[in-house]
Motif scaffolding. Structure first.
Motif, short mmCIF file in Angstrom:
data_model
loop_
_atom_site.label_atom_id
_atom_site.label_comp_id
_atom_site.label_asym_id
_atom_site.label_seq_id
_atom_site.Cartn_x
_atom_site.Cartn_y
_atom_site.Cartn_z
N SER A 1 0.83 -1.21 0.00
CA SER A 1 0.00 0.00 0.00
C SER A 1 0.86 1.25 0.00
CB SER A 1 -0.96 -0.02 1.19
OG SER A 1 -0.28 0.34 2.36
N ASP A 2 1.99 1.24 0.74
CA ASP A 2 2.86 2.41 0.72
C ASP A 2 3.40 2.65 -0.68
OD1 ASP A 2 2.62 3.25 3.31
OD2 ASP A 2 4.18 1.90 4.04
N LYS B 1 0.51 4.08 -2.80
CA LYS B 1 0.08 5.43 -2.41
C LYS B 1 1.05 6.49 -2.92
CE LYS B 1 -2.69 4.50 1.65
NZ LYS B 1 -2.59 4.35 3.12
N LEU B 2 2.27 6.08 -3.17
CA LEU B 2 3.24 7.01 -3.72
C LEU B 2 2.71 7.61 -5.02
CD1 LEU B 2 5.98 7.69 -2.55
CD2 LEU B 2 7.01 6.08 -4.10
N GLY B 3 1.98 6.78 -5.79
CA GLY B 3 1.39 7.27 -7.03
C GLY B 3 0.32 8.33 -6.76
N ASP C 1 0.08 10.14 -4.15
CA ASP C 1 0.76 11.32 -3.62
C ASP C 1 1.19 12.25 -4.74
OD1 ASP C 1 0.48 10.45 -1.09
OD2 ASP C 1 2.51 9.66 -0.90
N LEU C 2 1.72 11.64 -5.80
CA LEU C 2 2.21 12.45 -6.91
C LEU C 2 1.03 13.14 -7.59
CD1 LEU C 2 4.38 13.43 -8.77
CD2 LEU C 2 4.33 11.27 -9.96
N PHE D 1 -7.79 7.18 -3.05
CA PHE D 1 -6.87 6.11 -3.40
C PHE D 1 -7.60 4.80 -3.64
CE2 PHE D 1 -4.28 2.59 -1.68
CZ PHE D 1 -3.33 2.55 -2.67
N LEU D 2 -8.50 4.46 -2.69
CA LEU D 2 -9.13 3.14 -2.76
C LEU D 2 -9.96 2.96 -4.02
CD1 LEU D 2 -10.22 2.18 0.82
CD2 LEU D 2 -8.54 1.12 -0.66
N ARG E 1 0.84 1.88 -10.48
CA ARG E 1 1.34 3.00 -9.68
C ARG E 1 1.55 4.24 -10.55
NH1 ARG E 1 7.04 2.53 -6.70
NH2 ARG E 1 7.79 2.88 -8.80
N ALA F 1 -0.85 8.18 -10.55
CA ALA F 1 -0.35 9.55 -10.47
C ALA F 1 -1.04 10.47 -11.47
CB ALA F 1 1.15 9.56 -10.69
#
Lengths: 247, 338, 291
Positions: A96-97, A100-102, A104-105, A123-124, A159, A163
């Motif tokens: 998940s981390d 989530k980076l995607g 976040d961008l 996100f979900l 991912r 973004a």
């Protein structure tokens, strides 16, 4: 408006012109194939576009904005996504981390906003849709290193798509995937193209390239030797000689 | 993410309850010197938590946290004893001073990679050590700084070590919640990206250098605040604490508890501090024992105590998933307070 | 003028010690990717052994002592390698290896303190007497140190930079995977590197014992070795040697204007080098990929 335009880009490694005078344009929703024999400079071209290498010559435009002088992360924030030949995932983090980076961008939220729990893209919702297309089922809390290579390859594309990129560079999505997995990767790319993402695709599997791409650029020894629609390229003398060879 | 908020609240409440219980049942029955050891461990946790952010999340091994701790302590002590600045202001200024030093050092050193950066921070620690021991006008030199005032909060004066324990424990609880929250923010994930794969970080829009500098400053501020707490808690500061050996001890505390887990790090900190008290019977063999213990721990559980626990949880979950096929994807991407 | 010569002499002789410790550090960093924090303890161990053999056991034969010491060093090297390197080959956190060396260093130091002597002792020099030229005095031991260190360094330098087996070891250090595929026994080469480093650092400690006396504080040399590695240029043996001597000289000359802030001068230089030419005085030549 094109989402990616490359003008006469070039780089030299210790006297060897790895890439020289490569130019092409990618329109939104278009899938462009970048092919060539091994060592033709395909991945180097992607590295130049994404800013991991500094170009010696030429210019790169994202959405008609000159980004030649910008760093890799600035280009990423302007909507340039990227996947790698061997997936670059956060090896010591959970799935998940990584994903989530995607998001976040896509959000580009400051620390304070994020700290206080402001909501960005959901996100979900987004990831579930994409995961369905990719036919992936993973345990979100699992360590990324517990996943198989084929899963990682597809997760990296997911991912990248999370973004909300305007352009996505995909490096050899088929390497190491079986036929079924490959089909799902293609489905992901088609989905992205429908959403208006311009895609640059490096691949060795000719049938896939011919099938998926709207137009193709052929590199050999760092130079562009042909470009056009799949039919034009596969009929091109220079390409047959340099690349397909064994007519 | 309602469930997540609820879980954190539950954790905080039970932790508060545990603090009250500990304070009433255990701390009151301990000797003053023992309470002092525990309090100092809690203060050191500020420094260790900064290192958790740096190393555990950011993958940056910095060996100069002890200098930040020292600077915070001495600035706080200097301001209070020489310039009569009230204690709370002096404490905040101590933390600020460490933050400024960290900003300067971070900008200078974080451009370097790998061992070069580590060697740079080792250099900083030795410079700090020498300055603290010799710069008498500021630190009191070999005698240290003494006679630092008491902390008064809302009319309550913290006089004895036993008064301090609940306050420090609550601080540490807040700190753990903060660390947990940071891990879930965009900043936390940027840090993880920097730690695991700089190329991926660049391509996911993370400004690697800036992220590292920010976390370095954050760790500096935390350590500085810890230093101020130490100064006020003990009333005296001696330069002999802020040496490279102490820094190595901090690293051991972090790795022992688990580099990926704040709570683990807290346990590691308390354990390393309390070990001499526990192993009194061994007295002259204590250091030998300590060395052997570190070697064995690192070989058999490199992820520390928390790592062992996590492995057990994962194994349990895998087994449960085997029993309930098809449940794999329904966990939802939220993290346990680990 | 005599003072200047005296300083230079001290600087160079101390610098040579830093250089050997720094070289050992560099070799281990290259071969095993481990930053060895036990380097100083190994140095102290050498000094303790000299005290044990020469004063406590009163061994008379020099050859016997050297052989015994060599055996001890090789044994320590093997154990050190199998404790601090082999278990961590696939570790996710390289820092665990580093902590392990700290632990191992503590064990070595405590063993010396517990089983050899807990007090600061002096050892008689290998070569007694001194040479006096003009206004200043040079104990013969210094010449001995110079000679032995230079011998060790050139030997090591040739081994690792010029000879085939050294190059095999460097290759194994650079890319374990490729070396494995080429049939180089990487575990063995790493272990040999550990043994060589322990021997080198141990014998430096032995030579130092008469000058600096035998105590656990000899391990403080380690910090200067860290500085030497960076100042000389990270990654090369030549850099470590030049860096060591430079640090020794900086330290010696710094006594002209300060005695209390020696550390600040030395490590300030380290920070300056890192800030302005992070490649060090002798750049190692490999260029980094732009990223």
């Amino acid at each position: 408006m094109s989402c990616l335009r490359v003008e006469e880009i070039g780089i030299t490694f210790g006297g060897l012109a790895a890439v020289s005078d490569v130019s092409f344009t990618v329109e939104p929703g278009e899938i462009m194939g970048l092919i060539g024999p091994n060592g033709a400079g395909k991945t180097t071209t992607l590295n130049l576009i994404s800013g991991l290498y500094e170009a010696d010559r030429g210019r790169v435009y994202l959405n008609d904005q000159d980004v030649t002088k910008k760093t890799a992360y600035e280009r990423a924030r302007l909507g340039l996504g990227r996947t790698f030949q061997t997936p670059h995932m956060l090896t010591r983090s959970t799935v998940s981390d990584n994903m989530k980076l995607g998001t976040d961008l896509a959000d580009q939220m400051g620390f304070l906003k994020s700290f206080l729990g402001f909501k960005g893209h959901n996100f979900l919702d987004e990831v579930d849709g994409l995961m369905e297309i990719a036919d992936l089922k993973v345990d979100w809390k699992a360590d990324i290193s517990s996943l198989a290579y084929g899963q990682l390859k597809r997760l990296e594309i997911v991912r990248g798509l999370l973004a909300h990129p305007k352009t996505l560079l995909i490096d050899e999505p088929a390497a190491g995937l079986n036929a079924k997995e490959l089909e799902k990767s293609v489905a992901l790319m088609r989905h992205a193209a429908r959403e208006g993402v311009g895609i640059v695709l490096i691949e060795h599997k000719m049938d896939m390239i011919m099938n998926v791409c709207d137009h193709i650029v052929v590199l050999n020894f760092g130079k562009m030797i042909a470009h056009g629609t799949p039919d034009e390229v596969s009929a091109d003398e220079a390409v047959i000689e340099a690349y397909l060879g064994r007519k | 993410m309602k469930k997540e908020t609820l879980r954190v609240l539950l954790f905080a409440l039970s932790a508060l309850f545990a603090i009250v219980l500990l304070d009433q049942l255990v701390i009151t029955n301990l000797k003053n010197s023992q309470v002092n050891i525990i309090n100092v461990a809690l203060i050191f946790f500020f420094c260790v938590s900064g290192m958790y952010l740096l190393l555990g999340l950011g993958g940056v091994l910095s060996l100069c946290s002890v200098t930040m701790l020292g600077l915070g302590a001495f600035v706080c002590g200097f301001l209070n004893t020489k310039l009569n600045v009230p204690i709370p202001a002096a404490m905040l200024l101590g933390a600020l001073a460490s933050g400024v030093l960290a900003l300067f050092l971070g900008l200078l050193l974080l451009k370097l990679e790998g061992p070069c950066f580590v060697f740079g921070t080792i250099g900083v620690t030795y410079i700090g050590q020498s300055v603290f021991q010799n710069f008498a006008a500021f630190t009191g030199g070999p005698n240290g700084t003494g006679g630092i005032g008491k902390l008064v909060l809302f009319g309550y004066t913290f006089k004895t070590f036993k008064d301090w324990f609940p306050l420090l424990a609550v601080f540490v609880l807040l700190l753990i919640l903060l660390l947990h929250r940071i891990k879930q923010t965009t900043f936390g994930r940027s840090l993880m990206a920097v730690r695991d794969d700089a190329t991926a970080a660049y391509c996911m829009g993370v400004n690697v250098y800036r992220t590292k500098v920010v976390v370095f400053v954050l760790a500096g501020v935390l350590a500085g605040f810890g230093g101020s707490l130490y100064a006020v808690h003990n009333g005296t500061i001696s330069a002999s604490l802020f040496t490279f050996n102490t820094q190595l001890k901090f690293v051991i505390m972090l790795m022992l508890g688990g580099v990926m887990s704040p709570i683990g790090a807290l346990f590691g900190t308390v354990l390393v501090n309390y070990l001499p008290e526990l192993a009194r019977f061994a007295n002259s063999y204590l250091n030998l024992l300590y060395g052997c213990l570190i070697v064995l721990l690192m070989i058999f559980m490199p992820m520390g105590l928390a790592g062992i626990l996590k492995e057990a949880v994962v194994r349990y979950r895998v087994q449960r998933n085997k029993q309930l096929p098809g449940d794999g994807g329904k966990g939802g991407p939220s993290d346990v307070v680990s | 003028m005599a003072l200047f010569f005296q300083q230079t002499l001290t600087g160079v002789s101390v610098g040579l010690v830093y250089a050997t410790v720094a070289m050992g550090l560099m070799l281990l960093l290259r071969a095993a990717g481990v930053m060895n924090f036990a380097q100083g303890n190994l140095l102290a161990m050498g000094a303790y052994l000299s005290f044990l053999f020469m004063e406590k056991l009163q061994l008379s034969s020099g050859l016997l002592m050297v052989i015994l010491a060599l055996a001890v060093f090789v044994a320590v090297g093997c154990v050190f390698c199998s404790v601090c390197f082999l278990p961590f080959k696939h570790a996710k956190w390289p820092q665990a290896m580093m902590i392990c060396t700290i632990g191992a260093g503590t064990v070595i130091q405590e063993c010396c303190l517990l089983f050899i002597t807990a007090e600061t002792r002096s050892v008689r020099p290998i070569l007694a007497g001194s040479l006096s030229v003009g206004g200043f005095v040079i104990p013969y031991q210094y010449f001995f140190i110079f000679g032995a260190m230079l011998f060790m360094m050139t030997g090591l330098f040739f081994l690792f930079e010029k000879m085939y087996c050294g190059r095999v070891m460097s290759a194994a250090a650079q890319n374990k995977y490729a070396a494995d595929l080429l049939g180089i026994p990487t575990n063995l080469t790493t272990m040999v590197t550990f043994c060589i480093v322990v021997c080198m650092v141990g014998f430096s400690g032995w030579l130092l014992a008469p000058v600096y006396r035998v105590s656990a504080s000899l391990s403080n040399f380690q910090a200067r070795a860290f500085a030497s590695v960076v100042i000389g240029g990270f990654g090369s043996l030549k850099g470590a040697i030049i860096g060591g001597i430079l640090v020794g000289l900086i330290e010696a000359y710094s006594t002209y204007f300060t005695t209390t802030y020696k550390d600040v001068v030395v490590f300030g230089c380290l920070l300056l080098v890192l800030a302005f030419c992070p490649q060090g005085i002798i750049p190692s030549g490999t260029k980094k990929e732009k990223a």
